[in-house]
Design a protein around this motif. Sequence first.
Motif, mmCIF file in Angstrom:
data_model
loop_
_atom_site.group_PDB
_atom_site.id
_atom_site.type_symbol
_atom_site.label_atom_id
_atom_site.label_comp_id
_atom_site.label_asym_id
_atom_site.label_seq_id
_atom_site.Cartn_x
_atom_site.Cartn_y
_atom_site.Cartn_z
ATOM 1 N N LEU A 1 7.104 8.657 -9.810
ATOM 2 C CA LEU A 1 8.051 9.201 -8.844
ATOM 3 C C LEU A 1 7.470 10.361 -8.044
ATOM 4 O O LEU A 1 8.171 10.924 -7.191
ATOM 5 N N MET A 2 6.214 10.734 -8.303
ATOM 6 C CA MET A 2 5.593 11.750 -7.454
ATOM 7 C C MET A 2 5.462 11.173 -6.042
ATOM 8 O O MET A 2 4.707 10.235 -5.818
ATOM 9 N N ASN B 1 8.583 5.255 -2.689
ATOM 10 C CA ASN B 1 7.599 6.331 -2.815
ATOM 11 C C ASN B 1 6.838 6.429 -1.509
ATOM 12 O O ASN B 1 6.074 5.526 -1.151
ATOM 13 N N VAL B 2 7.059 7.532 -0.771
ATOM 14 C CA VAL B 2 6.490 7.698 0.559
ATOM 15 C C VAL B 2 4.998 8.003 0.509
ATOM 16 O O VAL B 2 4.282 7.770 1.489
ATOM 17 N N TRP B 3 4.500 8.514 -0.608
ATOM 18 C CA TRP B 3 3.066 8.814 -0.723
ATOM 19 C C TRP B 3 2.246 7.577 -1.043
ATOM 20 O O TRP B 3 1.133 7.426 -0.557
ATOM 21 N N PHE B 4 2.785 6.709 -1.883
ATOM 22 C CA PHE B 4 2.012 5.574 -2.384
ATOM 23 C C PHE B 4 2.558 4.220 -1.933
ATOM 24 O O PHE B 4 2.116 3.183 -2.420
ATOM 25 N N ASN B 5 3.515 4.227 -1.005
ATOM 26 C CA ASN B 5 4.000 2.991 -0.371
ATOM 27 C C ASN B 5 4.535 1.985 -1.395
ATOM 28 O O ASN B 5 4.198 0.796 -1.364
ATOM 29 N N LYS B 6 5.397 2.497 -2.262
ATOM 30 C CA LYS B 6 5.922 1.689 -3.354
ATOM 31 C C LYS B 6 7.450 1.600 -3.292
ATOM 32 O O LYS B 6 8.134 2.453 -2.710
ATOM 33 N N LEU C 1 4.380 0.966 5.030
ATOM 34 C CA LEU C 1 3.598 2.193 5.162
ATOM 35 C C LEU C 1 4.528 3.373 5.440
ATOM 36 O O LEU C 1 5.228 3.390 6.449
ATOM 37 N N GLY C 2 4.536 4.314 4.521
ATOM 38 C CA GLY C 2 5.398 5.477 4.670
ATOM 39 C C GLY C 2 6.865 5.157 4.495
ATOM 40 O O GLY C 2 7.676 5.568 5.335
ATOM 41 N N PRO C 3 7.246 4.435 3.426
ATOM 42 C CA PRO C 3 8.671 4.149 3.227
ATOM 43 C C PRO C 3 9.453 5.443 3.095
ATOM 44 O O PRO C 3 9.096 6.307 2.301
#
Length: 306
Positions: free
Chosen positions: A188-189, A205-210, A235-237
């Motif tokens: 969740l980071m 997850n906006v950092w890891f596109n998940k 990309l960038g959710p």
Amino acid sequence: MKSKHEEQLKRTGAGRWMTAAVLMLGVCGAVCHAQAADLLIGDAKSQPESMTVAPGGLLIVGSASSPFVYKVRPGTTAEKYIDASGEAPGTFFFGMLADGATNTLWACQLTPVAGTSPVRRHTALRGFDLASGKEKSRWDLPGDDSTCNDFAIGPDKALYVTDTANGVIYRLAAGATRADVFLQHRNLMGVDGITFLDGVLYVNNVWFNKLYRIPVDAAGKAGTPVDIWMDQPVLGPDGMRAANGKLFLAENASGQVAVLTIHGDKASVTVLRDGLKTPTGVEPAGDTLWFTQRGAGVVGSLPMPR
């Protein structure tokens, strides 16, 4: 060296100053419809990051580069609704959520800590009266650096809040004044958008596109996030909402708004609009899907897919 959070804020344009606008909102019965004209907000320093539609068609837009939240009533010009200029310099807003059942606007307020490098932020979950804009509640997120980002109301009427910088989901029980940690996990980071689809909790997850599903047991305890495989990259959710059995997603890095159809642990991604400038928020309302373009300073709309 900048933190991942600082790099994300830089990438999404938090340091740019540009004009914000909102799209005129019209009403047909109880359903919102987009009109053709853009309406300029009377402030040259605002970027629309998140937005929500309140009962009656009131459009509420938070600024990511000024201490204001704006509102637009059907057929009128935009006006300042929440003024946080009395807070420390550099204060701005992320998540917005109108809760008609409690007559509350929930807002994430971020304030930089003076003299820190890289910049740390103290953030607060604030509740305002939807009718008057007067403050009803405030809860400061713990820690020296936090990022109150977005929230969703669960089937239990609690408010679930994401903290991007610390990888935490908080739960504010209905009527409570303080939130508790619902889940903290390394996956969740970078957690950003959050919503419930048919009673099931999803976060991105906006950092890891998940995209993850958060399992919850009968006692209400959250389990390990389940990775949802998507059939094409996102990309960038960022902002994410649920409606009509689907997830709607703003992708700030790809410039797209997409709809996701969930099948177990897989998701089918369909792009609804591309070529956008840093879309960060999305909000389904009736037969209209609203979205913010933070990089262009406008709120746009498109018909809800059938």
